[in-house]
Motif scaffolding. Structure first.
Motif, PDB file in Angstrom:
ATOM      1  N   UNK A 297       1.152 -16.722  29.112  1.00  0.00           N
ATOM      2  CA  UNK A 297       1.250 -16.176  30.459  1.00  0.00           C
ATOM      3  C   UNK A 297       2.148 -17.073  31.304  1.00  0.00           C
ATOM      4  N   UNK A 298       3.063 -16.426  32.032  1.00  0.00           N
ATOM      5  CA  UNK A 298       3.973 -17.139  32.924  1.00  0.00           C
ATOM      6  C   UNK A 298       3.672 -16.738  34.360  1.00  0.00           C
ATOM      7  N   UNK A 299       3.342 -17.727  35.186  1.00  0.00           N
ATOM      8  CA  UNK A 299       3.162 -17.488  36.604  1.00  0.00           C
ATOM      9  C   UNK A 299       4.241 -18.206  37.387  1.00  0.00           C
ATOM     10  N   UNK A 300       4.201 -18.051  38.695  1.00  0.00           N
ATOM     11  CA  UNK A 300       5.286 -18.628  39.489  1.00  0.00           C
ATOM     12  C   UNK A 300       5.201 -20.142  39.601  1.00  0.00           C
ATOM     13  N   UNK A 301       4.042 -20.727  39.235  1.00  0.00           N
ATOM     14  CA  UNK A 301       3.967 -22.196  39.189  1.00  0.00           C
ATOM     15  C   UNK A 301       3.078 -22.683  38.050  1.00  0.00           C
ATOM     16  N   UNK A 302       2.729 -21.824  37.097  1.00  0.00           N
ATOM     17  CA  UNK A 302       1.843 -22.226  36.005  1.00  0.00           C
ATOM     18  C   UNK A 302       2.232 -21.536  34.704  1.00  0.00           C
ATOM     19  N   UNK A 303       1.759 -22.109  33.616  1.00  0.00           N
ATOM     20  CA  UNK A 303       1.983 -21.567  32.276  1.00  0.00           C
ATOM     21  C   UNK A 303       0.693 -21.695  31.482  1.00  0.00           C
ATOM     22  N   UNK A 304       0.306 -20.622  30.783  1.00  0.00           N
ATOM     23  CA  UNK A 304      -0.901 -20.606  29.957  1.00  0.00           C
ATOM     24  C   UNK A 304      -0.564 -20.212  28.521  1.00  0.00           C
ATOM     25  N   UNK A 305      -1.301 -20.779  27.577  1.00  0.00           N
ATOM     26  CA  UNK A 305      -1.293 -20.259  26.212  1.00  0.00           C
ATOM     27  C   UNK A 305      -2.700 -19.791  25.857  1.00  0.00           C
ATOM     28  N   UNK A 306      -2.770 -18.600  25.220  1.00  0.00           N
ATOM     29  CA  UNK A 306      -4.043 -17.955  24.932  1.00  0.00           C
ATOM     30  C   UNK A 306      -4.316 -18.006  23.430  1.00  0.00           C
ATOM     31  N   UNK A 307      -5.584 -18.297  23.091  1.00  0.00           N
ATOM     32  CA  UNK A 307      -5.994 -18.414  21.691  1.00  0.00           C
ATOM     33  C   UNK A 307      -7.370 -17.787  21.490  1.00  0.00           C
TER      34      UNK A 307
END
Length: 367
Positions: A297-307
């Motif tokens: 997931x890409x946000x305007x000030x963050x990044x997530x990886x999902x597992x």
């Protein structure tokens, strides 16, 4: 796949995943803003932005070493965390007024600030006021409460109230599976039963009956710092029935805040997310046993990886405060915050990106 608030992509190759990790939030593609007439002028809003009625009726029940409300930017003016809401009727009348121009525009609702459950009567009235706003045409397509859970111990009626309100999920902070280590990080007040694991476990099991619970764990050197730590924490959370957990890197400050004991602690305790991601999935072809990559997931000030890990949804998150400030500097409002002095702003600083100060309720300094 995208949502109004972020963009979701699944890396097809290890090279693409490496690029995701390298560039993170920089790969977020801003969408066209929405023009809204409010408070005598036209504002540009990011579609899907969230509205936060800053929770500050009483002082927080914990004193987390990483508390963002204790950070002050070099260009900052004042901290909402230092002011209390002392006139509930005026505050909730103001809440209705600031939401009126945005009726019909889908907003995310982020119940955060200090600790919303710390003053149960305020939270009950907040839910009623927000419910009235929805009846009048406000649209909250996602409703999230960020909490340390302390208020649920003495006021268990809050859980069914949140269920009746239609809360999407509750993000419950817990930084370690060992209560002594967790207390070193979250620093609950001595009179807070939630500091004890047995109370925490009982509270979580009760909450499951009413709302979706997602655990939120801040990664720290003295707490959860390695992949074995992560897996132990996940097993513990699963034992409480939790099936969704996010591990967050301490937000990257990059020298944008005035030095104080909180910034010093954050930098000394930071656990970078990249080594953990590399340990979970070095390549898509050879993930760590038991782990399955689900997307980013890409946000305007963050990044997530999902597992997925043994039946649990796991998210690793990193974020950048300078990136947040850069987005704010574009002139497009990224968030709406009703501060405890009645100011509606597009920033955590109540003197920055101000939309309206009209009819602001009185607020008292904290002792």
């Amino acid at each position: 796949m995208t949502s109004p608030r972020n963009q979701f992509r699944v890396a097809a190759t290890s090279a693409e995943l490496a690029q995701f990790r390298r560039d993170a939030w920089r790969l977020y593609q801003p969408v066209a803003p929405v023009a809204v007439e409010a408070f005598g002028q036209t504002w540009q809003l990011r579609p899907g932005l969230t509205f936060t009625p800053f929770a500050n009726a009483v002082r927080c029940t914990a004193h987390c070493a990483f508390c963002s409300e204790e950070l002050q930017r070099y260009d900052g003016h004042q901290l909402t965390a230092k002011r209390l809401i002392d006139d509930y009727p005026a505050y909730f009348a103001r809440l209705q007024a600031v939401l009126r121009p945005f009726r019909g525009l889908p907003l995310g609702l982020s119940l955060s600030g200090l600790e919303a459950t710390a003053e149960p009567q305020w939270l009950r009235e907040l839910l009623a006021s927000l419910g009235a706003a929805e009846a009048a045409g406000s649209v909250f397509d996602e409703k999230v409460l960020y909490t340390n859970g302390s208020g649920f111990v003495l006021s268990p009626d809050l859980a069914p109230a949140l269920q009746d309100f239609g809360l999407t999920r509750l993000e419950l902070s817990r930084c370690h599976d060992d209560e002594a280590v967790n207390q070193q990080i979250m620093r609950f007040n001595r009179n807070q039963p939630m500091r004890h694991n047995a109370v925490y476990a009982a509270t979580v099991r009760t909450l499951h009956q009413h709302v979706a619970v997602k655990n939120s764990c801040i990664l720290t050197r003295e707490g959860i710092a390695s992949l074995p730590d992560v897996e132990r924490y996940l097993a513990w959370a699963a034992g409480l029935g939790v099936r969704r957990v996010v591990f967050r890197e301490l937000s990257r400050l990059e020298g944008s805040y005035l030095p104080n004991r909180f910034t010093e602690w954050i930098e000394a305790q930071r656990v970078p997310i990249e080594p953990l991601l590399a340990a979970v999935v070095p390549t898509l072809e050879e993930p760590r046993p038991g782990w399955q990559y689900a997307g980013s997931t890409f946000g305007y000030y963050y990044y997530n990886e999902h597992y997925r890990w043994q039946g649990t949804d796991v998210i690793f998150e990193t974020s950048s405060y300078p990136a947040l400030q850069a987005a704010n500097a574009t002139g497009v409002l990224q968030k709406l915050i009703l501060h405890s002095d009645g100011t509606l702003a597009g920033d955590w600083d109540p003197d920055s990106h101000v939309l309206s100060r009209l009819d602001a309720p009185a607020a008292a300094p904290q002792p």
